[in-house]
Design a protein around this motif. Structure first.
Motif, PDB file in Angstrom:
ATOM      1  N   SER A 113       0.829  -1.220   0.000  1.00 26.74           N
ATOM      2  CA  SER A 113       0.000   0.000   0.000  1.00 26.74           C
ATOM      3  C   SER A 113       0.855   1.258   0.000  1.00 26.74           C
ATOM      4  CB  SER A 113      -0.927  -0.008   1.228  1.00 26.74           C
ATOM      5  OG  SER A 113      -1.718  -1.157   1.270  1.00 26.74           O
ATOM      6  N   GLN A 114       2.095   1.163  -0.426  1.00 33.59           N
ATOM      7  CA  GLN A 114       2.997   2.305  -0.351  1.00 33.59           C
ATOM      8  C   GLN A 114       2.519   3.484  -1.193  1.00 33.59           C
ATOM      9  OE1 GLN A 114       6.025   2.858   1.592  1.00 33.59           O
ATOM     10  NE2 GLN A 114       4.736   1.368   2.658  1.00 33.59           N
ATOM     11  N   GLY A 115       1.944   3.210  -2.360  1.00 38.00           N
ATOM     12  CA  GLY A 115       1.450   4.307  -3.193  1.00 38.00           C
ATOM     13  C   GLY A 115       0.324   5.061  -2.528  1.00 38.00           C
ATOM     14  N   ALA A 116      -0.631   4.331  -1.954  1.00 41.97           N
ATOM     15  CA  ALA A 116      -1.751   4.960  -1.262  1.00 41.97           C
ATOM     16  C   ALA A 116      -1.280   5.741  -0.044  1.00 41.97           C
ATOM     17  CB  ALA A 116      -2.777   3.900  -0.853  1.00 41.97           C
ATOM     18  N   LEU A 117      -0.363   5.141   0.728  1.00 42.82           N
ATOM     19  CA  LEU A 117       0.147   5.819   1.923  1.00 42.82           C
ATOM     20  C   LEU A 117       0.937   7.074   1.556  1.00 42.82           C
ATOM     21  CD1 LEU A 117       1.281   2.743   4.046  1.00 42.82           C
ATOM     22  CD2 LEU A 117      -0.688   4.222   4.460  1.00 42.82           C
ATOM     23  N   LYS A 118       1.706   7.001   0.482  1.00 48.03           N
ATOM     24  CA  LYS A 118       2.461   8.178   0.039  1.00 48.03           C
ATOM     25  C   LYS A 118       1.522   9.298  -0.362  1.00 48.03           C
ATOM     26  CE  LYS A 118       5.936   9.775  -3.288  1.00 48.03           C
ATOM     27  NZ  LYS A 118       6.857   9.380  -4.392  1.00 48.03           N
ATOM     28  N   LEU A 119       0.459   8.958  -1.091  1.00 47.58           N
ATOM     29  CA  LEU A 119      -0.519   9.974  -1.491  1.00 47.58           C
ATOM     30  C   LEU A 119      -1.130  10.637  -0.260  1.00 47.58           C
ATOM     31  CD1 LEU A 119      -3.192   9.739  -4.272  1.00 47.58           C
ATOM     32  CD2 LEU A 119      -3.865  10.442  -1.986  1.00 47.58           C
ATOM     33  N   MET A 120      -1.541   9.835   0.715  1.00 45.10           N
ATOM     34  CA  MET A 120      -2.166  10.406   1.914  1.00 45.10           C
ATOM     35  C   MET A 120      -1.175  11.245   2.715  1.00 45.10           C
ATOM     36  SD  MET A 120      -4.834   7.474   3.236  1.00 45.10           S
ATOM     37  CE  MET A 120      -3.670   6.129   3.346  1.00 45.10           C
ATOM     38  N   TYR A 121       0.044  10.766   2.818  1.00 45.61           N
ATOM     39  CA  TYR A 121       1.072  11.533   3.545  1.00 45.61           C
ATOM     40  C   TYR A 121       1.299  12.889   2.872  1.00 45.61           C
ATOM     41  CZ  TYR A 121       5.582  12.803   5.588  1.00 45.61           C
ATOM     42  OH  TYR A 121       6.598  13.476   6.224  1.00 45.61           O
ATOM     43  N   ASN A 122       1.460  12.875   1.557  1.00 50.11           N
ATOM     44  CA  ASN A 122       1.684  14.133   0.830  1.00 50.11           C
ATOM     45  C   ASN A 122       0.482  15.060   0.939  1.00 50.11           C
ATOM     46  OD1 ASN A 122       4.224  13.331   0.039  1.00 50.11           O
ATOM     47  ND2 ASN A 122       3.591  12.650  -2.003  1.00 50.11           N
ATOM     48  N   LEU A 123      -0.725  14.485   0.893  1.00 54.07           N
ATOM     49  CA  LEU A 123      -1.924  15.312   1.021  1.00 54.07           C
ATOM     50  C   LEU A 123      -1.962  15.991   2.384  1.00 54.07           C
ATOM     51  CD1 LEU A 123      -4.616  16.351  -0.052  1.00 54.07           C
ATOM     52  CD2 LEU A 123      -5.681  14.204   0.691  1.00 54.07           C
ATOM     53  N   GLU A 124      -1.602  15.266   3.422  1.00 53.83           N
ATOM     54  CA  GLU A 124      -1.525  15.873   4.750  1.00 53.83           C
ATOM     55  C   GLU A 124      -0.550  17.050   4.759  1.00 53.83           C
ATOM     56  OE1 GLU A 124      -2.467  12.023   7.661  1.00 53.83           O
ATOM     57  OE2 GLU A 124      -0.449  12.886   7.567  1.00 53.83           O
ATOM     58  N   GLN A 125       0.601  16.883   4.121  1.00 59.32           N
ATOM     59  CA  GLN A 125       1.607  17.944   4.093  1.00 59.32           C
ATOM     60  C   GLN A 125       1.091  19.172   3.342  1.00 59.32           C
ATOM     61  OE1 GLN A 125       4.348  17.288   6.045  1.00 59.32           O
ATOM     62  NE2 GLN A 125       3.126  15.427   6.337  1.00 59.32           N
ATOM     63  N   TYR A 126       0.415  18.946   2.205  1.00 58.76           N
ATOM     64  CA  TYR A 126      -0.140  20.060   1.426  1.00 58.76           C
ATOM     65  C   TYR A 126      -1.185  20.833   2.226  1.00 58.76           C
ATOM     66  CZ  TYR A 126       2.026  18.015  -2.760  1.00 58.76           C
ATOM     67  OH  TYR A 126       2.912  17.520  -3.680  1.00 58.76           O
ATOM     68  N   LEU A 127      -2.070  20.095   2.893  1.00 58.29           N
ATOM     69  CA  LEU A 127      -3.136  20.749   3.660  1.00 58.29           C
ATOM     70  C   LEU A 127      -2.567  21.516   4.844  1.00 58.29           C
ATOM     71  CD1 LEU A 127      -5.876  17.950   3.609  1.00 58.29           C
ATOM     72  CD2 LEU A 127      -5.789  20.032   2.222  1.00 58.29           C
ATOM     73  N   ALA A 128      -1.538  20.967   5.475  1.00 52.72           N
ATOM     74  CA  ALA A 128      -0.894  21.669   6.589  1.00 52.72           C
ATOM     75  C   ALA A 128      -0.247  22.967   6.110  1.00 52.72           C
ATOM     76  CB  ALA A 128       0.146  20.761   7.244  1.00 52.72           C
ATOM     77  N   LYS A 129       0.450  22.897   4.989  1.00 49.05           N
ATOM     78  CA  LYS A 129       1.103  24.093   4.454  1.00 49.05           C
ATOM     79  C   LYS A 129       0.082  25.142   4.038  1.00 49.05           C
ATOM     80  CE  LYS A 129       4.507  25.611   1.031  1.00 49.05           C
ATOM     81  NZ  LYS A 129       5.441  25.191  -0.050  1.00 49.05           N
ATOM     82  N   LEU A 130      -1.018  24.687   3.468  1.00 45.05           N
ATOM     83  CA  LEU A 130      -2.053  25.601   2.987  1.00 45.05           C
ATOM     84  C   LEU A 130      -2.728  26.356   4.128  1.00 45.05           C
ATOM     85  CD1 LEU A 130      -3.470  26.399   0.298  1.00 45.05           C
ATOM     86  CD2 LEU A 130      -5.131  24.596   0.772  1.00 45.05           C
ATOM     87  N   THR A 131      -2.785  25.738   5.306  1.00 50.26           N
ATOM     88  CA  THR A 131      -3.524  26.336   6.420  1.00 50.26           C
ATOM     89  C   THR A 131      -2.637  26.862   7.539  1.00 50.26           C
ATOM     90  OG1 THR A 131      -3.771  24.101   7.343  1.00 50.26           O
ATOM     91  CG2 THR A 131      -5.594  24.949   6.031  1.00 50.26           C
ATOM     92  N   GLY A 132      -1.336  26.611   7.468  1.00 53.53           N
ATOM     93  CA  GLY A 132      -0.432  27.130   8.486  1.00 53.53           C
ATOM     94  C   GLY A 132      -0.401  26.322   9.760  1.00 53.53           C
ATOM     95  N   PHE A 133      -0.712  25.029   9.691  1.00 52.75           N
ATOM     96  CA  PHE A 133      -0.689  24.161  10.865  1.00 52.75           C
ATOM     97  C   PHE A 133       0.497  23.202  10.795  1.00 52.75           C
ATOM     98  CE2 PHE A 133      -5.119  25.538  10.944  1.00 52.75           C
ATOM     99  CZ  PHE A 133      -5.303  25.792  12.295  1.00 52.75           C
ATOM    100  N   ASP A 134       0.692  22.469  11.902  1.00 57.53           N
ATOM    101  CA  ASP A 134       1.839  21.573  12.009  1.00 57.53           C
ATOM    102  C   ASP A 134       1.537  20.145  11.587  1.00 57.53           C
ATOM    103  OD1 ASP A 134       3.959  23.322  13.344  1.00 57.53           O
ATOM    104  OD2 ASP A 134       2.253  23.616  14.681  1.00 57.53           O
ATOM    105  N   ALA A 135       0.299  19.706  11.734  1.00 55.11           N
ATOM    106  CA  ALA A 135      -0.025  18.312  11.430  1.00 55.11           C
ATOM    107  C   ALA A 135      -1.482  18.206  11.005  1.00 55.11           C
ATOM    108  CB  ALA A 135       0.241  17.422  12.639  1.00 55.11           C
ATOM    109  N   VAL A 136      -1.789  17.147  10.273  1.00 51.10           N
ATOM    110  CA  VAL A 136      -3.142  16.927   9.739  1.00 51.10           C
ATOM    111  C   VAL A 136      -3.486  15.448   9.871  1.00 51.10           C
ATOM    112  CG1 VAL A 136      -4.554  16.908   7.633  1.00 51.10           C
ATOM    113  CG2 VAL A 136      -3.059  18.856   8.109  1.00 51.10           C
ATOM    114  N   THR A 137      -4.751  15.161  10.154  1.00 54.88           N
ATOM    115  CA  THR A 137      -5.280  13.809  10.026  1.00 54.88           C
ATOM    116  C   THR A 137      -6.350  13.800   8.948  1.00 54.88           C
ATOM    117  OG1 THR A 137      -6.447  11.982  11.102  1.00 54.88           O
ATOM    118  CG2 THR A 137      -6.964  14.196  11.882  1.00 54.88           C
ATOM    119  N   LEU A 138      -6.333  12.772   8.122  1.00 59.96           N
ATOM    120  CA  LEU A 138      -7.329  12.630   7.056  1.00 59.96           C
ATOM    121  C   LEU A 138      -8.463  11.686   7.465  1.00 59.96           C
ATOM    122  CD1 LEU A 138      -4.874  12.059   4.070  1.00 59.96           C
ATOM    123  CD2 LEU A 138      -5.957  14.215   4.721  1.00 59.96           C
ATOM    124  N   GLN A 139      -8.435  11.227   8.701  1.00 57.82           N
ATOM    125  CA  GLN A 139      -9.328  10.150   9.097  1.00 57.82           C
ATOM    126  C   GLN A 139     -10.816  10.524   9.137  1.00 57.82           C
ATOM    127  OE1 GLN A 139      -9.554   7.010  12.782  1.00 57.82           O
ATOM    128  NE2 GLN A 139      -7.562   7.861  12.278  1.00 57.82           N
TER     129      GLN A 139
END
Length: 485
Positions: A113-139
């Motif tokens: 599941s490395q591709g799926a996990l990489k996508l979710m990890y990167n999405l968390e990073q993008y959303l954090a950068k976009l909003t000025g926060f340190d961490a994100v959960t997609l759950q």
């Protein structure tokens, strides 16, 4: 184009499939079996299911006709305020349907599941950068689920600090699910009114903020479509008493790329991927409500969390202060793919431009209609604007009458009677994806309806006239629903 999109053209009736069924008809030819036919024992499978028997043409026409009864963003303008019913690029649907993603199984394990996990990890990073926060959960599964996650983390934080609190401040311009999310965490909601200009006043917050109050839930932009410009001062007041600031980011599409809530005092924020970041919205789903947090609340994020180690990704649950698990597996993955594709295709500038266009379109509607409909708060708005029927009351015409009449012009009505802070609200959100020509058509339709309110109010009261069904008895429909079709 000067003509309105509404028409009185041919509208098909369509019976139930069982009413169309005829013995012996079949819509599919099965291939010749390569094994001998064997009848299953009836006591093992029971009676055969009662299925309609239809030809291929019957099936195609049935579902085509039903689709023509529906109205959606692919049909025309859908100006529901507070909902962001925008057109979403079809390329994002293509990416979500790719076999490697669509066929992924949650039991496959991290190795596969490395591709799926990489996508979710990167999405968390993008959303954090976009909003000025340190961490994100997609759950979280959707917006209200994200609210609950945020409030559970605030609850866990105060428990960790050694003293649980009993109250939460909720403004009258917050989303309606905010009090429910607070109540589920055991908090009493303390309602405060917005000021004369439709936004929160710091003095009103200071008057109720004390050591028994866990914090405040602020929708920003709020449900009047106005930006809470005092948010930094309000956050300072709440923090000075040991409280935390929850940000309802459902309206993030108005400030994306322009304002970072994590940098102006907000401690936790949820946002709706299915509103701002490209997923078909409505019909009960699908949804996704990621939550972003600062350093204060990061230890309390739900598990599992996605961790990157060298060039691999894994799900980790070993966090002592976590609020626990919120959702089976890790949320609605298909929605995450669409959001990821949207962010990559738009880029930072594109996301910022989308917000600018959403604000521009809403202010264009506001300025164009404020002499036609009453505008209780005549200030520059964000992504939506709120009118009401004050000008039409002398003709005994209501917001609902005007909303029904819009159907005849080929437009889905806007949100009506919400937010509650405006009596008989008529709330319009054109979104960033509507062109000036389409918005002009909507504006001209509203103006024509307002004129009709003066000249022919009785006709208006009986609208809609061109739809498959006309004015319904909504009280009877709610009390005695007919569910058969």
């Amino acid at each position: 184009m000067n003509k309105q999109p509404g028409t009185s053209g041919l509208i098909f009736n369509e019976p139930l499939l069982w009413d169309k069924s005829r013995e012996g008809r079949c819509a599919v030819s099965l291939p010749k079996p390569d094994v001998e036919r064997a009848d299953l024992e009836k006591d093992l499978i029971g009676d055969a299911p009662e299925l309609p028997q239809l030809s291929e043409l019957d099936v195609v026409r049935h579902y085509t006709r039903l689709s023509q009864w529906n109205f959606g963003v692919d049909s025309g303008m859908y100006p529901l305020g507070s909902c962001t019913m925008k057109y979403n690029p079809k390329t994002n649907e293509v990416q979500a349907a790719r076999q490697g993603f669509a066929g992924a199984h949650p039991f496959a394990g991290e190795e596969f599941s490395q591709g799926a996990l990489k996508l979710m990890y990167n999405l968390e990073q993008y959303l954090a950068k976009l909003t000025g926060f340190d961490a994100v959960t997609l759950q979280p599964a959707a917006g209200a689920h994200g609210e609950l996650a945020g409030m559970l983390m605030i609850h866990a934080y105060h428990a960790k600090m050694g003293k649980q609190r009993s109250k939460i401040i909720i403004p009258d311009t917050a989303h309606g699910t905010n009090p429910a999310s607070a109540s589920l965490c055991g908090y009493d909601s303390i309602n405060i009114k917005s000021g004369d200009n439709g936004i929160l006043e710091p003095l009103a917050v200071a008057a109720v903020m004390d050591e028994e109050t866990a914090g405040i839930m602020v929708t920003n932009p709020n449900t009047l479509g106005l930006f809470e410009s005092n948010i930094k001062e309000i956050a300072d007041i709440v923090h000075s008493k040991g409280g935390l600031v929850y940000g309802d980011g459902a309206n993030m599409n108005a400030i994306m790329g322009i304002v970072k809530p994590g940098e102006i005092g907000v401690d936790v924020l949820h946002f709706n991927l299915h509103k701002t970041f490209s997923t078909p919205h409505g019909g009960g789903g699908p949804g996704s409500g990621p939550v972003a947090v600062g350093k204060t609340l990061e230890p309390f994020l739900p598990v599992p969390r996605i961790v990157k180690e060298l060039d691999s990704y894994k799900l980790v649950t070993d966090f002592s202060d976590t609020m626990g698990r919120l959702h089976t597996f890790y949320g609605h993955f298909g929605v995450m793919i669409r959001a990821y594709a949207y962010i990559l295709s738009m880029g930072g500038k594109g996301l910022t431009d989308a917000s600018k266009l959403a604000v521009l379109n809403a202010n264009y509607v506001k300025e164009s209609l404020k002499g036609t409909l009453n505008l209780p708060y005549d200030y520059p708005c964000m992504h939506e604007c709120v009118f009401n029927d004050e000008f039409q009351k002398e003709y005994h015409i209501t917001t609902m009458d005007m909303a029904k009449r819009l159907l005849d012009y080929g437009f889905h009505p806007p949100t009506v009677y919400f937010p509650l802070v405006v009596d008989s609200a008529f709330m319009v959100e054109p979104t960033e994806t509507e062109s000036k020509e389409d918005i002009d058509q909507f504006i001209s339709a509203v103006k024509a309806i307002a004129k009709e309110a003066q000249e022919n109010p009785e006709k208006l009261k009986k609208a809609p006239h061109k739809t498959k069904v006309t004015r319904l008895d909504e009280v009877a429909a709610a009390r005695k629903p007919c569910l058969r079709g």
